[in-house]
Scaffold this motif. Sequence first.
Motif, PDB file in Angstrom:
ATOM      1  N   ILE A  55      -5.728  38.586  60.131  1.00 41.35           N
ATOM      2  CA  ILE A  55      -4.585  37.820  59.657  1.00 41.35           C
ATOM      3  C   ILE A  55      -4.653  36.414  60.239  1.00 41.35           C
ATOM      4  CG2 ILE A  55      -2.073  37.662  59.609  1.00 41.35           C
ATOM      5  CD1 ILE A  55      -1.995  40.698  59.947  1.00 41.35           C
ATOM      6  N   MET A  56      -4.764  35.428  59.384  1.00 40.45           N
ATOM      7  CA  MET A  56      -4.837  34.045  59.827  1.00 40.45           C
ATOM      8  C   MET A  56      -3.539  33.344  59.435  1.00 40.45           C
ATOM      9  SD  MET A  56      -7.809  34.053  61.194  1.00 40.45           S
ATOM     10  CE  MET A  56      -8.162  32.323  61.461  1.00 40.45           C
ATOM     11  N   TYR A  57      -2.752  32.970  60.411  1.00 40.01           N
ATOM     12  CA  TYR A  57      -1.508  32.280  60.145  1.00 40.01           C
ATOM     13  C   TYR A  57      -1.780  30.827  59.799  1.00 40.01           C
ATOM     14  CZ  TYR A  57       0.568  36.404  62.241  1.00 40.01           C
ATOM     15  OH  TYR A  57       0.921  37.692  62.521  1.00 40.01           O
ATOM     16  N   ALA A  58      -0.983  30.282  58.913  1.00 42.14           N
ATOM     17  CA  ALA A  58      -1.212  28.927  58.424  1.00 42.14           C
ATOM     18  C   ALA A  58      -1.184  27.898  59.545  1.00 42.14           C
ATOM     19  CB  ALA A  58      -0.180  28.581  57.359  1.00 42.14           C
ATOM     20  N   ASP A  59      -0.367  28.150  60.566  1.00 43.59           N
ATOM     21  CA  ASP A  59      -0.211  27.163  61.637  1.00 43.59           C
ATOM     22  C   ASP A  59      -0.741  27.701  62.963  1.00 43.59           C
ATOM     23  OD1 ASP A  59       1.669  29.105  62.042  1.00 43.59           O
ATOM     24  OD2 ASP A  59       3.283  27.727  62.588  1.00 43.59           O
ATOM     25  N   HIS A  60      -1.756  28.599  62.921  1.00 40.79           N
ATOM     26  CA  HIS A  60      -2.195  29.243  64.158  1.00 40.79           C
ATOM     27  C   HIS A  60      -2.779  28.257  65.163  1.00 40.79           C
ATOM     28  CE1 HIS A  60      -5.797  29.259  61.655  1.00 40.79           C
ATOM     29  NE2 HIS A  60      -6.529  29.426  62.733  1.00 40.79           N
ATOM     30  N   PHE A  61      -3.409  27.178  64.682  1.00 39.29           N
ATOM     31  CA  PHE A  61      -3.962  26.214  65.623  1.00 39.29           C
ATOM     32  C   PHE A  61      -2.865  25.445  66.348  1.00 39.29           C
ATOM     33  CE2 PHE A  61      -8.142  26.373  63.255  1.00 39.29           C
ATOM     34  CZ  PHE A  61      -8.819  26.962  64.309  1.00 39.29           C
ATOM     35  N   SER A  62      -1.769  25.180  65.666  1.00 42.82           N
ATOM     36  CA  SER A  62      -0.655  24.515  66.345  1.00 42.82           C
ATOM     37  C   SER A  62      -0.039  25.442  67.387  1.00 42.82           C
ATOM     38  CB  SER A  62       0.409  24.068  65.336  1.00 42.82           C
ATOM     39  OG  SER A  62       1.015  25.187  64.709  1.00 42.82           O
ATOM     40  N   SER A  71     -14.333  33.417  66.478  1.00 37.18           N
ATOM     41  CA  SER A  71     -13.775  34.402  65.546  1.00 37.18           C
ATOM     42  C   SER A  71     -13.367  33.727  64.243  1.00 37.18           C
ATOM     43  CB  SER A  71     -12.591  35.147  66.158  1.00 37.18           C
ATOM     44  OG  SER A  71     -12.972  35.842  67.314  1.00 37.18           O
ATOM     45  N   GLY A  72     -14.312  33.699  63.340  1.00 32.02           N
ATOM     46  CA  GLY A  72     -14.068  32.997  62.090  1.00 32.02           C
ATOM     47  C   GLY A  72     -14.622  31.589  62.166  1.00 32.02           C
ATOM     48  N   GLU A  73     -14.339  30.785  61.195  1.00 27.88           N
ATOM     49  CA  GLU A  73     -14.851  29.415  61.136  1.00 27.88           C
ATOM     50  C   GLU A  73     -13.699  28.426  61.239  1.00 27.88           C
ATOM     51  OE1 GLU A  73     -16.676  26.118  61.196  1.00 27.88           O
ATOM     52  OE2 GLU A  73     -17.711  28.039  61.420  1.00 27.88           O
ATOM     53  N   PHE A  74     -13.585  27.763  62.383  1.00 25.47           N
ATOM     54  CA  PHE A  74     -12.421  26.918  62.650  1.00 25.47           C
ATOM     55  C   PHE A  74     -12.369  25.686  61.761  1.00 25.47           C
ATOM     56  CE2 PHE A  74     -15.699  25.569  65.664  1.00 25.47           C
ATOM     57  CZ  PHE A  74     -15.726  24.206  65.465  1.00 25.47           C
ATOM     58  N   THR A  75     -13.519  25.203  61.275  1.00 21.48           N
ATOM     59  CA  THR A  75     -13.506  23.947  60.538  1.00 21.48           C
ATOM     60  C   THR A  75     -12.780  24.039  59.198  1.00 21.48           C
ATOM     61  OG1 THR A  75     -15.653  24.458  59.531  1.00 21.48           O
ATOM     62  CG2 THR A  75     -15.669  23.168  61.567  1.00 21.48           C
ATOM     63  N   ILE A  76     -12.551  25.229  58.680  1.00 21.41           N
ATOM     64  CA  ILE A  76     -11.911  25.345  57.369  1.00 21.41           C
ATOM     65  C   ILE A  76     -10.394  25.389  57.473  1.00 21.41           C
ATOM     66  CG2 ILE A  76     -13.909  26.578  56.449  1.00 21.41           C
ATOM     67  CD1 ILE A  76     -12.285  29.148  56.487  1.00 21.41           C
ATOM     68  N   HIS A  77      -9.850  25.380  58.677  1.00 25.24           N
ATOM     69  CA  HIS A  77      -8.418  25.557  58.842  1.00 25.24           C
ATOM     70  C   HIS A  77      -7.702  24.264  59.209  1.00 25.24           C
ATOM     71  CE1 HIS A  77      -8.770  29.840  58.370  1.00 25.24           C
ATOM     72  NE2 HIS A  77      -9.715  29.862  59.281  1.00 25.24           N
ATOM     73  N   LYS A  78      -6.513  24.143  58.708  1.00 22.43           N
ATOM     74  CA  LYS A  78      -5.668  22.979  58.984  1.00 22.43           C
ATOM     75  C   LYS A  78      -5.413  22.866  60.487  1.00 22.43           C
ATOM     76  CE  LYS A  78      -1.103  21.063  57.927  1.00 22.43           C
ATOM     77  NZ  LYS A  78       0.171  21.281  57.197  1.00 22.43           N
ATOM     78  N   GLY A  79      -5.562  21.669  60.999  1.00 19.48           N
ATOM     79  CA  GLY A  79      -5.274  21.435  62.408  1.00 19.48           C
ATOM     80  C   GLY A  79      -6.442  21.692  63.339  1.00 19.48           C
ATOM     81  N   ALA A  80      -7.588  22.091  62.796  1.00 16.38           N
ATOM     82  CA  ALA A  80      -8.727  22.437  63.658  1.00 16.38           C
ATOM     83  C   ALA A  80      -9.224  21.231  64.443  1.00 16.38           C
ATOM     84  CB  ALA A  80      -9.855  23.027  62.825  1.00 16.38           C
ATOM     85  N   GLU A  81      -9.434  20.122  63.761  1.00 11.46           N
ATOM     86  CA  GLU A  81      -9.980  18.954  64.451  1.00 11.46           C
ATOM     87  C   GLU A  81      -8.985  18.400  65.470  1.00 11.46           C
ATOM     88  OE1 GLU A  81     -12.003  16.038  62.161  1.00 11.46           O
ATOM     89  OE2 GLU A  81     -13.616  17.489  61.783  1.00 11.46           O
ATOM     90  N   GLU A  82      -7.701  18.504  65.161  1.00  4.41           N
ATOM     91  CA  GLU A  82      -6.694  18.062  66.123  1.00  4.41           C
ATOM     92  C   GLU A  82      -6.722  18.923  67.380  1.00  4.41           C
ATOM     93  OE1 GLU A  82      -6.268  18.472  62.955  1.00  4.41           O
ATOM     94  OE2 GLU A  82      -5.527  16.563  62.162  1.00  4.41           O
ATOM     95  N   LEU A  83      -6.934  20.227  67.193  1.00  4.98           N
ATOM     96  CA  LEU A  83      -7.000  21.126  68.345  1.00  4.98           C
ATOM     97  C   LEU A  83      -8.237  20.838  69.191  1.00  4.98           C
ATOM     98  CD1 LEU A  83      -5.806  23.498  69.906  1.00  4.98           C
ATOM     99  CD2 LEU A  83      -7.164  25.034  68.474  1.00  4.98           C
TER     100      LEU A  83
END
Length: 222
Positions: free
Chosen positions: A22-29, A54-66
């Motif tokens: 389960i990948m939450y839309a705002d999990h990186f925040s 665990s998974g590919e972080f570059t495809i998710h919103k907020g990854a580069e900010e994190l």
Amino acid sequence: NGACNFRCIYCVLHDKNSPSCIMYADHFSIFADVLRCLEEEKLIHSDAVIRLSSGEFTIHKGAEELIKRCEAYPLELFTNSYIYSHATADALKKSAMVFCSMDAGTAGTFKQVKGVDGYERVSENLREYAKYGPVVLKYILMDGVNDKPEDLDGFFALADEIAARVVLNRDYTDLNHAFSDRALRFAAKFIAHFRKQGKIDVAASFARPGEKERLNNLLEEI
């Protein structure tokens, strides 16, 4: 989008009998908020290693900010490197390391293992990353899948060029299968090659019946 943009044949997240990821839309925040709280309470040391995996972080919103948020810490970025990340390149200039599981040395085997036709693209992105900081290449060895001589040669060529270290592993989702002579011969040549360079970590367990003895015999022959 799920946890990743690849469909690796050994990934348990794509097994219909395994729990869904389960990948939450705002999990990186959420992760950033947890880090902030730890810092405010002085519960995290400046040398603490932060790992994005665990998974590919570059495809998710907020990854580069994190990634930028974590740049003050030793940072381990596990990525398939299909998407080039400028934030990752910047982090490598500081204290980050990139880990990528190639599992192939040819385009055909890469597509078979990863479910994506991306061998050349990934290789080029890794070459770019290696200009800025250490890249660790992993090889998950699978009997009859990626144990061909041409894959060994192709991986050698890339790893000799860019890898700070390499890791040899096995498919731990295959619980009962012992390696064939062909796969063990591949492993022996792999270990011998990178052992000479002093940059191999053997994470694979050669503990199934007869494997360790057969592998040691092959290493002695080399």
